[in-house]
Design an enzyme around this catalytic site. Structure first.
Site, PDB file in Angstrom:
ATOM      1  CG  HIS A 182      40.672  -5.464  65.922  1.00 12.47           C
ATOM      2  ND1 HIS A 182      41.023  -5.374  67.241  1.00 12.47           N
ATOM      3  CD2 HIS A 182      41.203  -6.618  65.461  1.00 12.47           C
ATOM      4  CE1 HIS A 182      41.734  -6.440  67.577  1.00 12.47           C
ATOM      5  NE2 HIS A 182      41.864  -7.209  66.516  1.00 12.47           N
ATOM      6  CG  ASP A 242      47.868  -6.645  66.598  1.00 14.12           C
ATOM      7  OD1 ASP A 242      47.470  -7.774  66.258  1.00 14.12           O
ATOM      8  OD2 ASP A 242      47.341  -5.982  67.511  1.00 14.12           O
TER       9      ASP A 242
END
Length: 635
Positions: A239, A313
């Protein structure tokens, strides 16, 4: 006239009969694509424009909250749905770090029903229910983190996990779960997988993944294995940056890939591809797995033979966006060209959508590839019977979500996962001093003593971390001294904490550390993420152990690797989770109220090997001898 009256009566009877009511709402059952569903998908595909086909590939966030039909937020949501012809949504809730604001099942179901009604085509609704529906909504069955299932070691538990999550998810209108996690967590420094993984043994991970898929499928929920080709052996949060998997192909084939292979053999519906760099599979420095044809098409589709839906993702993660800062829409194009079918949470929906349409019109993306991916998505919707009924029965939620027997099972799983790693024989089980006397509202006065001291370590003492643990401790020791600590106050509180510890008969140090996506910390090399204690909190815990290790029990309320940084710990208990059920289980174990029978699903460097666990029968301490509290060590 009589004939007309009779016909009207027949129609009214049909409308009011139970069978019609059932047909009005979804009736989840085993996922199955029949010939009728195939024909619907094929007919629908041929009616769609290029813009509509591209829209079916995108799946974006929707907050599960109440919105008036004319609220600006809902009007904007509906406009986005129609403008971009979206194929689905991913349910989320408001998150203002460190606070997650869960909502109610009724709010979620009503909003999703309305979106289905406002959409030209049925929507495929997804969610990240890694710990069950209760991750996002109140009232559902609570489960511990995946690693707790590895510690409990029962495949039946994983299958029940899939079954219950499917039943509750489908009740609110969610069809597709981004779980189970097939990552093999072999790196203790992994900041983002950790307890989200079932463990470090590829076989056990694969078996638990397969059991979960079996339970979910039988109850009508699509499943996803992630994060392909494996995110377990990384030390970076994707992230925040690009994580790298450094293993060679031999390592990948023996550790990372086997759980994914098992999932494919079990009929998993989708595979989520990670934003990780894997030099052994693709040496291009500008490629992560998500944008790598060699990994998505070459490995996943061609070599492993996966025919289902490949989903990226979240495309807004920094592990990907840093590579596309100059042209954010190209991330979607490159991901699709690599072989992904569903483009999840783009950083810029408009730019990504327009880039995809342009790529199709220019021929960069072959129309045959677009059609193949859209057909997969439509067939998935048909396999869930969404082409027949899209709505859920909101009135049925009170009988389907949070069943008492399911809540009890969630607690039992947490109980059975508790793992005792170290025990010096001098502290456990703790002694209860009885319950507090009843008192009138607003007139209760508690006297806090230092006989039992509990220090709750968390990232932020304003959160719910430790509240259930405190209630459970006080139910047994009403005058316990419970102290909350976070990195902002740890240094200033050190003297007072150590004073309480020195005078205590028993000390509980509960450390709440679980993987949090995108958690920003300042590290030696800049911004990073970690599941370890901060310097200030870690220094305080070390001082507690320096003063009173013999009478201190350390609870790892999440990250089991904590002990490697504190080798002086003499009593160490792992829950692998910070869920409320795990807090309850931890206290029951401390006071000898449940048997302790969990075994480590991972190795803790310099502390214990995978499979270690000190088993204990249930025995509530009554003071005096502890001889019957047998000490059987299983490895």
């Amino acid at each position: 006239m009589l004939r007309q009256v009779g016909l009207l009566f027949a129609v009214l009877s049909a409308l009011l009969c139970p069978s019609f009511a059932k047909d009005k709402y979804q009736q989840p059952g085993p996922i199955h694509l029949d010939r009728e569903g195939e024909k619907w998908a094929e007919r629908t595909l041929h009616k769609l424009s290029t813009e509509e086909k591209v829209g079916q590939l995108f799946n974006v966030f929707v907050r599960a909250e109440f919105l008036n039909v004319n609220a600006p937020e809902y009007l904007q949501l509906r406009e986005t749905l129609r403008k971009y012809h979206l194929g689905g949504f991913t349910v989320t809730v408001r998150w203002d770090p460190p606070f997650l604001y869960r909502n109610q099942p009724y709010e979620a179901a009503e909003l999703l029903n309305r979106l289905q009604q406002d959409s030209k085509l049925p929507l495929l609704i997804a969610a990240d229910f890694e710990r069950g529906v209760t991750m996002r909504l109140h009232g559902a069955t609570e489960f511990p983190h995946a690693m707790a299932f590895g510690a409990a070691g029962k495949l039946d538990y994983a299958e029940a996990f899939g079954r219950i999550t499917a039943q509750e998810a489908r009740a609110i209108g969610v069809h597709w779960n981004f779980f189970p996690d097939a990552d093999v967590n072999s790196n203790p420094a992994n900041p983002i997988i950790n307890t989200r993984s079932f463990g470090e043994d590829p076989k056990q991970v694969g078996d638990l993944v397969t059991a979960y898929i079996r339970g979910a499928h039988a109850n009508g929920m699509m499943t996803t294995v992630k994060h392909f080709p494996g995110h377990g052996d990384t030390a970076t949060d994707s992230h925040l940056g690009v994580a790298q998997v450094t293993g060679d192909t031999t390592r990948l084939k023996s550790v990372e890939l086997p759980p994914f292979q098992k999932a494919i053999e079990a009929g998993v519906d989708s595979v989520m591809v990670a934003h990780v760099s894997v030099p052994a599979l693709d040496a291009d420095p500008n490629h992560v797995a998500t944008t790598s044809p060699a990994i998505v098409t070459g490995l996943l589709k061609n070599q492993l033979g996966f025919k289902g839906i490949v989903v990226t993702d979240a495309l807004d993660m920094a592990g990907l966006t840093r590579l596309y800062a100059a042209h954010i829409g190209r991330a979607a194009v490159d991901a699709f060209k690599a072989g992904n079918d569903v483009l999840l949470i783009p950083a810029d929906l408009d730019a990504s959508y327009r880039a995809m349409v342009e790529a199709v019109r220019s021929g960069e993306i072959p129309s045959a590839q677009l059609d193949a991916s859209v057909l997969k998505i439509l067939e998935a919707k048909a396999s869930l019977a969404l082409h027949k009924t899209r709505q859920v029965n909101i009135e049925a939620l009170s009988t389907l979500v949070g069943k008492p027997e399911n809540l009890a099972l969630g607690q039992q799983i947490a109980d059975d996962s508790i793992t005792l790693v170290r025990d010096n024989g001098k502290l456990l089980p703790l002694k209860s001093s009885g319950t507090a006397a009843a008192s009138l509202p607003y007139q209760r006065v508690e006297e806090v003593r230092d006989s039992t001291v509990a220090i709750i370590f968390s990232d932020d003492m304003r959160t719910e971390a430790g509240r259930a643990l405190e209630r459970q401790i006080r139910a047994r020791v009403p005058d316990a001294n419970v102290i909350y600590v976070d990195p902002r106050v740890a240094t200033e509180m050190t003297d007072n904490v150590l004073k309480a510890v020195d005078s205590a008969r028993s000390v509980i140090a509960a450390v709440y550390e679980v993987p949090v996506p995108g958690k920003v910390m300042n590290g030696a090399n800049g911004v990073t993420n970690s599941v370890g204690l901060s310097d200030a909190s870690g220094a305080l815990l070390q001082k507690i152990l320096d003063h009173a290790a013999e009478k201190t029990g350390v609870l790892a309320m999440g990250n089991p690797y904590l002990a490697q940084d504190f080798p002086a710990v003499q009593n160490y208990l792992c829950t692998f989770s910070n869920a409320t059920v795990s807090e309850i289980s931890a206290v029951k174990a401390l006071f000898g109220e449940i048997a302790i029978r969990g075994h480590l699903p991972v190795s803790i460097p310099n502390i214990a090997q995978r499979g270690a666990g000190i088993e204990r029968p249930a025995q509530v301490a009554q003071g005096g001898s502890r001889n019957a509290y047998s000490q059987t060590i299983s490895n």
